[in-house]
Design an enzyme around this catalytic site. Structure first.
Site, PDB file in Angstrom:
ATOM      1  N   GLY A  83      52.846  49.276  42.715  1.00 30.91           N
ATOM      2  CA  GLY A  83      52.829  49.508  41.272  1.00 30.91           C
ATOM      3  C   GLY A  83      53.484  48.366  40.510  1.00 30.91           C
ATOM      4  O   GLY A  83      54.624  48.491  40.042  1.00 30.91           O
ATOM      5  N   GLU A 105      52.862  39.403  50.095  1.00 33.28           N
ATOM      6  CA  GLU A 105      51.501  39.798  49.724  1.00 33.28           C
ATOM      7  C   GLU A 105      50.554  38.606  49.836  1.00 33.28           C
ATOM      8  O   GLU A 105      49.455  38.708  50.369  1.00 33.28           O
ATOM      9  CB  GLU A 105      51.481  40.344  48.291  1.00 33.28           C
ATOM     10  CG  GLU A 105      50.068  40.647  47.824  1.00 33.28           C
ATOM     11  CD  GLU A 105      50.004  41.314  46.449  1.00 33.28           C
ATOM     12  OE1 GLU A 105      51.024  41.339  45.754  1.00 33.28           O
ATOM     13  OE2 GLU A 105      48.911  41.790  46.094  1.00 33.28           O
ATOM     14  N   SER A 163      45.869  49.435  43.876  1.00 39.34           N
ATOM     15  CA  SER A 163      44.915  49.582  44.975  1.00 39.34           C
ATOM     16  C   SER A 163      45.255  50.802  45.814  1.00 39.34           C
ATOM     17  O   SER A 163      46.398  50.960  46.251  1.00 39.34           O
ATOM     18  CB  SER A 163      44.920  48.344  45.866  1.00 39.34           C
ATOM     19  OG  SER A 163      44.472  47.226  45.145  1.00 39.34           O
ATOM     20  N   GLU A 171      44.638  30.748  38.966  1.00 35.62           N
ATOM     21  CA  GLU A 171      45.214  29.880  37.930  1.00 35.62           C
ATOM     22  C   GLU A 171      46.741  29.888  38.030  1.00 35.62           C
ATOM     23  O   GLU A 171      47.386  28.844  37.906  1.00 35.62           O
ATOM     24  CB  GLU A 171      44.778  30.349  36.534  1.00 35.62           C
ATOM     25  CG  GLU A 171      43.312  30.089  36.212  1.00 35.62           C
ATOM     26  CD  GLU A 171      42.360  31.056  36.902  1.00 35.62           C
ATOM     27  OE1 GLU A 171      42.814  32.140  37.339  1.00 35.62           O
ATOM     28  OE2 GLU A 171      41.170  30.737  37.024  1.00 35.62           O
TER      29      GLU A 171
HETATM   30  C1  LIG Z   1      40.955  43.862  43.564  1.00 36.27           C
HETATM   31  C2  LIG Z   1      42.291  43.899  42.899  1.00 36.27           C
HETATM   32  C3  LIG Z   1      43.331  44.624  43.452  1.00 36.27           C
HETATM   33  C4  LIG Z   1      44.574  44.685  42.827  1.00 36.27           C
HETATM   34  N1  LIG Z   1      45.565  45.454  43.384  1.00 36.27           N
HETATM   35  C5  LIG Z   1      46.743  45.588  42.726  1.00 36.27           C
HETATM   36  C6  LIG Z   1      47.762  46.479  43.207  1.00 36.27           C
HETATM   37  O1  LIG Z   1      47.592  47.140  44.236  1.00 36.27           O
HETATM   38  N2  LIG Z   1      48.890  46.622  42.516  1.00 36.27           N
HETATM   39  C7  LIG Z   1      49.129  45.904  41.375  1.00 36.27           C
HETATM   40  O2  LIG Z   1      50.202  46.053  40.803  1.00 36.27           O
HETATM   41  N3  LIG Z   1      48.187  45.053  40.878  1.00 36.27           N
HETATM   42  C8  LIG Z   1      47.011  44.889  41.526  1.00 36.27           C
HETATM   43  N4  LIG Z   1      46.034  44.048  41.010  1.00 36.27           N
HETATM   44  C9  LIG Z   1      46.280  43.409  39.718  1.00 36.27           C
HETATM   45  C10 LIG Z   1      46.419  41.911  39.745  1.00 36.27           C
HETATM   46  O3  LIG Z   1      47.641  41.547  40.280  1.00 36.27           O
HETATM   47  C11 LIG Z   1      46.213  41.416  38.310  1.00 36.27           C
HETATM   48  O4  LIG Z   1      44.897  41.698  37.946  1.00 36.27           O
HETATM   49  C12 LIG Z   1      46.468  39.953  38.172  1.00 36.27           C
HETATM   50  O5  LIG Z   1      47.818  39.655  38.329  1.00 36.27           O
HETATM   51  C13 LIG Z   1      45.971  39.391  36.847  1.00 36.27           C
HETATM   52  O6  LIG Z   1      46.424  40.118  35.758  1.00 36.27           O
HETATM   53  P1  LIG Z   1      45.429  40.613  34.624  1.00 36.27           P
HETATM   54  O7  LIG Z   1      44.329  41.339  35.285  1.00 36.27           O
HETATM   55  O8  LIG Z   1      46.193  41.315  33.603  1.00 36.27           O
HETATM   56  O9  LIG Z   1      44.786  39.281  34.025  1.00 36.27           O
HETATM   57  P2  LIG Z   1      45.470  38.353  32.925  1.00 36.27           P
HETATM   58  O10 LIG Z   1      46.846  38.049  33.305  1.00 36.27           O
HETATM   59  O11 LIG Z   1      45.203  38.922  31.594  1.00 36.27           O
HETATM   60  O12 LIG Z   1      44.616  37.021  33.111  1.00 36.27           O
HETATM   61  C14 LIG Z   1      43.338  36.796  32.509  1.00 36.27           C
HETATM   62  C15 LIG Z   1      42.932  35.365  32.827  1.00 36.27           C
HETATM   63  O13 LIG Z   1      43.872  34.463  32.229  1.00 36.27           O
HETATM   64  C16 LIG Z   1      44.370  33.577  33.214  1.00 36.27           C
HETATM   65  N5  LIG Z   1      45.737  33.184  32.918  1.00 36.27           N
HETATM   66  C17 LIG Z   1      46.782  34.003  32.651  1.00 36.27           C
HETATM   67  N6  LIG Z   1      47.898  33.273  32.484  1.00 36.27           N
HETATM   68  C18 LIG Z   1      47.546  31.980  32.669  1.00 36.27           C
HETATM   69  C19 LIG Z   1      48.258  30.741  32.626  1.00 36.27           C
HETATM   70  N7  LIG Z   1      49.557  30.706  32.361  1.00 36.27           N
HETATM   71  N8  LIG Z   1      47.574  29.603  32.868  1.00 36.27           N
HETATM   72  C20 LIG Z   1      46.240  29.625  33.130  1.00 36.27           C
HETATM   73  N9  LIG Z   1      45.534  30.766  33.172  1.00 36.27           N
HETATM   74  C21 LIG Z   1      46.174  31.922  32.938  1.00 36.27           C
HETATM   75  C22 LIG Z   1      44.285  34.354  34.480  1.00 36.27           C
HETATM   76  O14 LIG Z   1      44.329  33.511  35.607  1.00 36.27           O
HETATM   77  C23 LIG Z   1      42.958  35.079  34.322  1.00 36.27           C
HETATM   78  O15 LIG Z   1      41.902  34.229  34.635  1.00 36.27           O
HETATM   79  C24 LIG Z   1      44.784  43.973  41.625  1.00 36.27           C
HETATM   80  C25 LIG Z   1      43.744  43.233  41.076  1.00 36.27           C
HETATM   81  C26 LIG Z   1      42.493  43.189  41.679  1.00 36.27           C
HETATM   82  C27 LIG Z   1      41.397  42.393  41.053  1.00 36.27           C
END
Ligand SMILES: Cc1cc2nc3c(=O)[nH]c(=O)nc-3n(C[C@H](O)[C@H](O)[C@H](O)COP(=O)(O)OP(=O)(O)OC[C@H]3O[C@@H](n4cnc5c(N)ncnc54)[C@H](O)[C@@H]3O)c2cc1C
Lengths: 400, 374
Positions: A132, A249, A166, A385
């Protein structure tokens, strides 16, 4: 070395005597690996037997200490064990975030009581864990998380929402990051805490993915009471724990795609696909110069990456600190895996357009869905990224 | 022909765009998918498209068409592609319809092309087989002479919109080479199996088990079908590329909107240079794809001798650009990009399915090289 040879011989014999025939050669993909937990269902009861015999032997967590259900093995012995399992094409007895994420974190940060309580249950596959961390507004910028934990006597009362959790719907416990000090600098008000999900106030809602499956969920906490003794490390010191776990992880993700755990197939998947969809020319070469180049490039990427991982482990065994190369593992492993799937999909041609039903077999539709699932590899566990930012700033020392 | 829209074309583009935005938001395609609609598109909407004259754009007035060109049709397809509209223009107007136009007798055109243009009958082209991969005439289905007519046997796969076709144009080997036959969907010995694809577009596999057709079912000359199929597929490829152009453009717009809206680290994610450069690169790829689509669709209308190379150029670029737009879109959306709820994933699926139709970029680069003599 003599000791290792003895270990190899004994292990080979033990595996052959104890591994049920029916599980040999089963590929352990994300979905049909044995994740354990209270909700586990076994289509093949031998998988449960396999888990139980391995747990008793300490082979579910080979390098963990004996007193917590581990095998007490050295890294070198663990490698031998994996090699011998590979020879019999055995699936890992147990997979999951307990073994790969929270377990190693507890070994480092947990109190004696916490280790005793949780590690043994992990090694026996009794409790399945989920992570989480992410919230709707806090993904890459994880430290901005808002889930609140308010102290009330010996408990914290937790309210908020996690997302992309997940397998939360399959899990028994969740390790979570919560905000315990809203006034402090954002990294300094976070606490790492373990939460039993089987209690009032915890709600889980699966999210449908583009692959048509629902491996991840929204997880809600509505005034959930969690004992303070479930805090890992200190209150408000959760960010350090969180980062350490992210390290585990990311190596887990890198390891999965480096192919360390999956039993080796007899034949390259690419060659199988070429046989079925593309064909070979008179010289026996894949009958499409572009795809042939794609396949060779993909295999070389995988191999060169494997060598880099090996270089890093060999250096670690020789007692060196991890070098800068380890920072690239997560991003390189996932990007390689994603490209590999794109090549496979292109090899399938029109058959890769299948979703279900007539005209496509399960292997085809599963590969297409697996490809769609890989698109998340460069997002989960910290996006590519963010990984590249870390390399640029921390490894290359480039200015902000 | 100049690579610029005429006033008339501006009007077609705008009308199509307004119509599609009004009548066919992406939610319509989703609803068809989720209800597992048998037809997979809307028949009333199809009839409306006929009334707007869209189905007749590239056909002469003699068959009820508008006597316009592929450059005009491309504008309609682009608009439909923007919102992933599933109506079967590609399969009917550009495949079945073009085969009838190029090879059909007056009687055959009267019987099938006129009602196609009116929106009353559906005509699919059944050419590809399992072993064809992307070579349109690499087939094994055969037609044996029997009495005055022919008996067809074999299998056809991925017949676009074959699940609803009233008649198929089927390619089969005859003593003289590849020949084409009109086979009604209810012909005895013909069975079809609907396919469920990742992009939710309709298609079917056909089995021809001794299907008897009369002599006048042959479309064009015996043994002359290969050239027709090739010409039809080239035209259809350009139409598909126009649709892909609409899709990639829309996917990119959605992504740009998200870059301007989503905040992390206290700023819009679109302010990160790592993402800005990739957006700028995608922009360039889409611009190149647009030029190629414009040139290739005009080359059909102009009977350009270099058409085949332009088709391959266009399909190679559109395949790569659309897949890139899908991949980058999902990535830049982050976690939400992986969910079914957001539209960006639908574009990714359509991008991939379109890439794998009529040849991917590698196949078309190879064809370009062949056509260029090296
Ligand atoms: C299949 C899957 C399983 C997952 N499982 C888990 C889980 O079990 N538990 C959990 O807690 N989370 C989980 N996640 C969440 C995952 O960790 C987040 O989706 C991830 O950290 C990105 O956050 P966000 O989706 O909010 O995207 P955002 O942070 O909003 O990013 C959107 C885009 O902006 C880019 N970006 C953001 N900041 C920057 C920067 N400083 N420079 C350049 N680009 C940037 C990102 O790379 C991305 O392309 C999972 C995600 C997926 C897809």
């Amino acid at each position: 070395m003599a000791d290792l040879d003895t270990f190899r011989a004994e292990t080979a014999k033990w595996l052959d005597q104890n591994a049920p025939q029916s599980i040999r050669g089963i590929p352990a993909t994300e979905l049909d690996g044995n994740w354990g937990g209270k909700k586990a269902k076994y289509a093949n009861p031998d998988l449960k037997t396999w888990l139980d015999v391995c747990a008793a032997k300490g082979f579910t967590a080979p390098t963990w200490p004996l007193e917590y259900g581990g095998g007490g093995l050295s890294k070198a012995e663990e490698k031998v064990l994996h090699q011998e399992m590979g020879k019999l094409r055995l699936p890992p007895p147990l997979v999951g975030f307990g073994l790969t994420m929270i377990g190693p974190t507890l070994l480092r940060f947990g109190t004696e009581d916490q280790k005793k309580e949780h590690l043994t249950k992990i090694t026996r596959g009794e409790i399945r864990w989920c992570q989480g961390y992410s919230e709707p507004g806090s993904g890459s910028d994880l430290a901005s998380l808002q889930t609140r934990a308010v102290r009330d006597g010996d408990d914290f009362v937790i309210s908020g929402q996690k997302v992309w959790t997940s397998y939360a719907d399959q899990a028994d416990w969740i390790f979570a990051l919560v905000r315990t000090d809203p006034k402090a600098k954002k990294q300094e008000g976070i606490t790492f805490i373990l939460i039993d999900m089987d209690q009032p106030g915890v709600a889980v809602k699966p999210i449908l993915l583009i692959s048509g499956k629902s491996p991840f969920c929204e997880t809600y906490f509505d005034e959930v009471r969690v004992p303070v003794k479930n805090v890992i490390s200190e209150i408000n010191a959760g960010w350090t724990v969180a980062k350490a776990l992210l390290g585990h992880e990311r190596s887990m993700i890198a390891g999965t795609f480096g192919g360390a755990s999956a039993p080796k197939r007899k034949k390259s998947r690419f060659v199988e696909l070429a046989e079925r969809y593309v064909g070979f020319d008179a010289e026996g070469r894949i009958d499409d110069a572009v795809l042939r180049d794609d396949v060779a490039r993909s295999e070389m990427d995988t191999r060169a990456f494997g060598l880099t991982v090996q270089r890093s482990t060999d250096a670690a065994k020789a007692g060196h600190q991890p070098g800068p190369e380890s920072s690239m593992f997560k991003v390189y492993a996932t990007e390689t895996n994603m490209r590999r799937h794109e090549v496979m999909v292109r090899m399938m041609g029109a058959q890769a357009t299948g979703w279900e039903g007539a005209g496509f077999d399960e292997e085809e539709t599963e590969l297409t869905k697996a490809w769609l699932r890989t698109r998340g590899n460069s997002i989960e566990g910290g996006t590519s990224e963010i990984q590249l930012n870390i390399i640029a700033k921390r490894v290359l020392g480039l200015p902000d | 022909m100049a690579l610029v829209l005429t006033e008339d074309q501006e009007l077609i583009a705008k009308t199509a765009r307004d119509f599609v935005d009004e009548e066919s938001p992406v939610s319509r395609m989703r609803a068809l998918r989720d209800s597992r609609d048998e037809t997979g598109f809307s028949r009333p909407l199809w009839k409306q498209m006929a009334e707007l004259g869209w189905l007749g754009i590239p056909f002469p007035e003699a068959v009820g068409g508008a006597g316009m060109g592929h450059a005009d049709l491309a504008l309609v397809l682009e608009a439909l592609g923007r919102n992933l509209a599933p109506e079967p223009i590609l399969s009917n107007v550009l495949m079945g319809g073009q085969a009838l136009l190029l090879a059909g007798s007056e009687g055959q055109q009267e019987e099938w092309l006129v009602p196609l243009v009116n929106g009353d009958k559906l005509v699919s082209l059944a050419y590809a087989e399992r072993a064809s991969r992307y070579a349109p005439n690499k087939i094994e289905a055969k037609a044996d002479k029997s009495g005055d007519g022919w008996t067809l046997s074999g299998e056809k796969v991925h017949v676009l919109d074959g699940h609803v076709a009233d008649v198929f144009v089927v390619s089969a080997l005859t003593p003289g080479g590849v020949s084409l036959f009109l086979v009604p969907a209810d012909a005895s010995g013909l069975s079809r199996e609907r396919l469920v694809r990742m992009d939710s577009r309709g298609a079917a596999n056909l089995t021809l088990d001794g299907v008897a057709v009369p002599a006048d079912a042959m479309l064009g000359e015996e043994g002359q079908g290969a050239a027709v199929v090739e010409q039809v597929i080239d035209r259809a490829t350009v139409g598909l590329c126009a649709e892909m152009l609409g899709g990639m453009t829309r996917a990119f717009e959605l992504t740009l909107d998200y870059l301007k809206e989503r905040e992390q680290f206290g700023v819009k994610i679109g302010s990160f240079q790592g993402l800005q450069h990739r957006a700028a690169e995608l922009f360039m790829e889409i611009e190149l794809a647009r030029s190629a689509v414009m040139a290739a669709s005009r080359a059909i209308d102009d009977d350009d001798p270099d058409l085949a190379r332009l088709v391959s150029l266009t399909k190679a670029r559109c395949s790569d650009a659309y897949v890139l737009a899908g991949n980058e879109g999902v990535q830049m959306f982050g976690g939400v990009g992986m969910t079914d709820e957001y539209d960006i994933g639908l574009y990714l699926k359509r991008a991939r399915a379109a890439e794998l139709t009529f040849g991917d970029s590698g196949w078309h680069r190879d064809r370009w090289a062949r056509l260029s003599g090296y």
